[in-house]
Design a protein around this motif. Structure first.
Motif, PDB file in Angstrom:
ATOM      1  N   VAL A  71      -0.094  25.861  -6.154  1.00  0.00           N
ATOM      2  CA  VAL A  71       0.115  24.642  -7.030  1.00  0.00           C
ATOM      3  C   VAL A  71      -0.201  24.810  -8.510  1.00  0.00           C
ATOM      4  CG1 VAL A  71      -0.108  22.433  -7.419  1.00  0.00           C
ATOM      5  CG2 VAL A  71      -0.026  22.935  -5.180  1.00  0.00           C
ATOM      6  N   GLY A  72      -1.387  25.631  -8.676  1.00  0.00           N
ATOM      7  CA  GLY A  72      -1.740  25.682 -10.173  1.00  0.00           C
ATOM      8  C   GLY A  72      -0.850  26.832 -10.863  1.00  0.00           C
ATOM      9  N   CYS A  73      -0.566  27.888  -9.921  1.00  0.00           N
ATOM     10  CA  CYS A  73       0.354  28.959 -10.123  1.00  0.00           C
ATOM     11  C   CYS A  73       1.648  28.322 -10.706  1.00  0.00           C
ATOM     12  CB  CYS A  73       0.602  29.926  -9.248  1.00  0.00           C
ATOM     13  SG  CYS A  73       1.850  31.180  -9.722  1.00  0.00           S
ATOM     14  N   SER A  74       2.320  27.542  -9.819  1.00  0.00           N
ATOM     15  CA  SER A  74       3.587  26.663 -10.026  1.00  0.00           C
ATOM     16  C   SER A  74       3.377  26.155 -11.403  1.00  0.00           C
ATOM     17  CB  SER A  74       3.915  25.882  -8.846  1.00  0.00           C
ATOM     18  OG  SER A  74       4.116  26.526  -7.842  1.00  0.00           O
ATOM     19  N   ILE A  75       2.544  25.237 -11.728  1.00  0.00           N
ATOM     20  CA  ILE A  75       2.376  24.226 -12.875  1.00  0.00           C
ATOM     21  C   ILE A  75       2.170  25.151 -14.052  1.00  0.00           C
ATOM     22  CG2 ILE A  75       0.774  22.726 -14.195  1.00  0.00           C
ATOM     23  CD1 ILE A  75       0.172  21.713 -11.309  1.00  0.00           C
ATOM     24  N   PHE A  76       1.100  26.338 -14.231  1.00  0.00           N
ATOM     25  CA  PHE A  76       1.046  27.095 -15.231  1.00  0.00           C
ATOM     26  C   PHE A  76       2.439  28.065 -15.587  1.00  0.00           C
ATOM     27  CE2 PHE A  76      -3.195  26.146 -14.581  1.00  0.00           C
ATOM     28  CZ  PHE A  76      -3.721  25.398 -15.856  1.00  0.00           C
ATOM     29  N   SER A  77       2.965  28.484 -14.464  1.00  0.00           N
ATOM     30  CA  SER A  77       4.184  29.354 -14.703  1.00  0.00           C
ATOM     31  C   SER A  77       5.606  28.505 -15.102  1.00  0.00           C
ATOM     32  CB  SER A  77       4.870  30.121 -13.204  1.00  0.00           C
ATOM     33  OG  SER A  77       4.973  29.103 -12.329  1.00  0.00           O
ATOM     34  N   SER A  78       5.376  27.071 -14.822  1.00  0.00           N
ATOM     35  CA  SER A  78       6.440  26.249 -15.337  1.00  0.00           C
ATOM     36  C   SER A  78       6.223  25.951 -16.738  1.00  0.00           C
ATOM     37  CB  SER A  78       6.399  24.948 -14.481  1.00  0.00           C
ATOM     38  OG  SER A  78       7.011  25.095 -13.265  1.00  0.00           O
ATOM     39  N   ILE A  79       5.057  25.765 -17.152  1.00  0.00           N
ATOM     40  CA  ILE A  79       4.743  25.609 -18.577  1.00  0.00           C
ATOM     41  C   ILE A  79       5.192  26.750 -19.488  1.00  0.00           C
ATOM     42  CG2 ILE A  79       2.834  25.270 -20.201  1.00  0.00           C
ATOM     43  CD1 ILE A  79       1.263  23.578 -18.018  1.00  0.00           C
ATOM     44  N   ALA A  80       4.819  27.892 -19.204  1.00  0.00           N
ATOM     45  CA  ALA A  80       4.943  29.174 -19.693  1.00  0.00           C
ATOM     46  C   ALA A  80       6.590  29.444 -19.780  1.00  0.00           C
ATOM     47  CB  ALA A  80       4.305  30.267 -19.296  1.00  0.00           C
ATOM     48  N   SER A  81       7.244  29.127 -18.613  1.00  0.00           N
ATOM     49  CA  SER A  81       8.650  29.690 -18.685  1.00  0.00           C
ATOM     50  C   SER A  81       9.565  28.399 -19.616  1.00  0.00           C
ATOM     51  CB  SER A  81       9.227  29.611 -17.052  1.00  0.00           C
ATOM     52  OG  SER A  81       9.085  28.474 -16.382  1.00  0.00           O
TER      53      SER A  81
END
Length: 578
Positions: A71-81
């Motif tokens: 979940v954390g990866c999805s959140i931060f990857s969404s923020i960056a992308s």
């Protein structure tokens, strides 16, 4: 694509946290089969309920930790992308704003819209995949292979057969798909171009009853795009069945040889189950890798198209050390042997060896048939296009040596086609002078003969305009466009056939107001009617890109056959309406 990745630099924290959290999730995923093997071999096979309970609880804890990582990866990857996509759109928009008219002619509006929307979305998704799936897949693949070797080196030999086959299939699919996706994006450009032309020209289409023709034109572009998309996706459709086939064959082989090892006492049943899980994870990683590499083909095409826009250099650049204009020549314009072609490599010149001078404060008129180069001529003054040869001088210096912002501030241009923006009438008038007071707005509107009709509107200057000013007539839009130019108080005012939609009386009042309000401003007027320019200080007649005649109205009536012909034809036309 690597050239665009620096846009992630402002979001470095999110770009680092996303892969780290994914690493945490992968580690938990790799731990679960070992725990399951322990439950089978140490708990079920030995009837140890306490071990089953403790290991089961540990598996739940491991799963929750993995969930947090995912979940954390999805959140931060969404923020960056998403932030990457936002910044890339801004960068593209800023680059397009710097383009000359020639750049826009080459790249075309429909294609630019596709690149700014569809291509950016492809790259945005690609960045998210880099931070999430591109991290998960290699780690899971390598981790599963290591764990499988630890459990049974003999059974792992099956993977050394299936994995190379999978890589060969991937190589073939990627190599064949890249040109197909390139063609697909090109066809999407065509669809958007036809759609953009159709929507902007919908009134013309309805007026000429060309609905069927436009539907056929759009249908052709849409069919070509669909056909290219089907070809590309049909090839990629082979990916899943082939990968699934190899996955299933590999699992069957593992079950066969693993079963033989178990019966021979060389492999515990729990470890066999764990080995199958690792093989499944490894081959599913290969399947995900194949899907990702297929997407890489699309992202590569999009990156190339985006980079083409970013790499496009406008031939119109601001000088490093702008020259200071001559104060004594404020408002002067001079053309010295100027030639111009829309294509810089073309010998098909639109303007040919033009030379003339316009003194400060003069009214300079340009007449000529359609296609004679009138609009092209005035576009060279604010450097919307660059002259092919010769020199254009404003205020005594070459326009190439002028600071672009200063040049375009001193030159106001009312285009042939009145372009208004969504918003209020007031916002449109002060578009070039955002800090203008209400008094200045009203004064400019009055000079453009717009104030009388604006006052009659229910909300006056606060009336909201639809797209392109759809709720105003052609003449009203032209008058607001003129007011928008006047409020900037330019040194040079260019009116490109900007009163063609108003009646003769209104046009005469506008001309009189311009003489009163802007007597120190140099005015260049393109007109179709001689009555619009009869009082000009100087008139030139263009014919096929050359100056066919030059002088005042009285001089041209006496000396120019071309001007006489135009004058007689218009007098005859006017008398026919009397």
């Amino acid at each position: 694509m690597s050239r665009l990745l620096p846009l992630l630099k402002p979001y470095l924290a999110a770009s680092i946290l996303a892969p780290l959290l994914m690493l945490l999730e992968v580690c938990m995923d790799l731990l679960l089969p070992q725990l399951m093997a322990s439950i089978v071999d140490e708990g079920i096979m030995k009837n140890d309920l306490a071990h089953i309970r403790d290991t089961g609880l540990l598996m739940i804890g491991v799963t929750l930790i993995g969930l947090i990582g995912g979940v954390g990866c999805s959140i931060f990857s969404s923020i960056a992308s998403q932030s990457f996509g936002k910044d890339l759109r801004i960068k593209l928009f800023e680059r397009i704003q710097s383009f000359s008219f020639l750049n826009l002619d080459v790249l075309k509006t429909g294609s630019l819209i596709t690149r700014l929307t569809n291509d950016v979305v492809q790259l945005q998704t690609f960045v998210q995949m880099i931070l999430r799936t591109f991290v998960r897949t290699p780690l899971l693949l390598i981790g599963s292979l290591v764990m499988a070797i630890v459990i049974s080196p003999k059974l792992t030999t099956i993977l050394f057969v299936s994995v190379p086959v999978l890589f060969l299939i991937l190589y073939f699919l990627i190599k064949r798909s890249f040109p197909l996706f390139t063609k697909m994006q090109s066809k999407l450009d065509s669809v958007n171009t036809v759609l953009q032309e159709n929507l902007s020209g919908i009134r013309v289409i309805k007026a000429f009853v060309r609905k069927d023709h436009e539907q056929q034109r759009f249908g052709t572009a849409n069919d070509e795009y669909t056909e290219s998309a089907i070809k590309a996706n049909r090839l990629m459709a082979l990916n899943l069945p082939l990968m699934t086939l190899i996955l299933n064959v590999s699992i069957v082989a593992v079950l066969w040889f693993g079963g033989l090892q178990h019966w021979g006492g060389g492999l515990e049943i729990g470890k066999l189950i764990a080995f199958i899980n690792y093989v499944t994870q490894l081959l599913m990683s290969m399947l995900m890798l194949s899907n990702m590499l297929a997407f890489v083909s699309r992202a590569k095409v999009s990156a190339d198209r985006v980079n083409e826009v970013l790499d496009t250099k406008s031939e119109i650049v601001n000088p490093v050390s702008p020259a200071a204009p001559d104060p004594a020549l404020q408002g002067s314009v001079e053309f010295k042997n100027v030639s111009f072609a829309y294509n810089s490599d073309s010998s098909d010149l639109v303007l040919k060896d033009l030379s003339f001078k316009v003194a400060p404060g003069q009214t300079f008129a340009i007449l000529g048939a359609t296609g004679s180069g009138k609009s092209s001529l005035v576009s060279l003054i604010p450097r919307l296009y660059e002259a092919h040869s010769g020199e254009v001088l404003v205020n005594g210096i070459r326009v190439q040596d002028f600071d672009l912002h200063q040049l375009r501030t001193e030159v106001a241009m009312v285009m042939q086609q009145a372009v208004l923006f969504s918003g209020t009438i007031k916002d449109n008038i002060r578009y070039g002078h955002p800090d203008a007071s209400d008094e200045e707005i009203i004064r400019a509107a009055a000079a453009a003969e717009a104030h009388p009709f604006i006052e009659k509107l229910e909300h006056g200057y606060d009336t909201l305009l639809g797209q392109k000013g759809v709720n105003l007539s052609g003449g009203q839009k032209q008058r607001i466009s003129i007011a928008r130019a006047l409020i900037t108080k330019p040194k040079i005012l260019i009116l490109d056939d900007s009163t063609s939609a108003v009646d003769l009386k209104t046009e005469a009042r506008i001309q009189q107001a311009l003489e009163n309000e802007m007597k120190d401003t140099t005015r260049l007027i393109i007109a179709q009617r001689i009555s619009s320019v009869i009082r000009a200080d100087q008139i030139i007649v263009l014919e096929q890109g050359r100056i066919a005649a030059k002088g005042t109205h009285e001089e041209l009536i006496r000396t120019s056959k071309v001007y006489q012909d135009i004058y007689r034809s218009q007098r005859k036309e006017e008398s026919s309406y009397v």
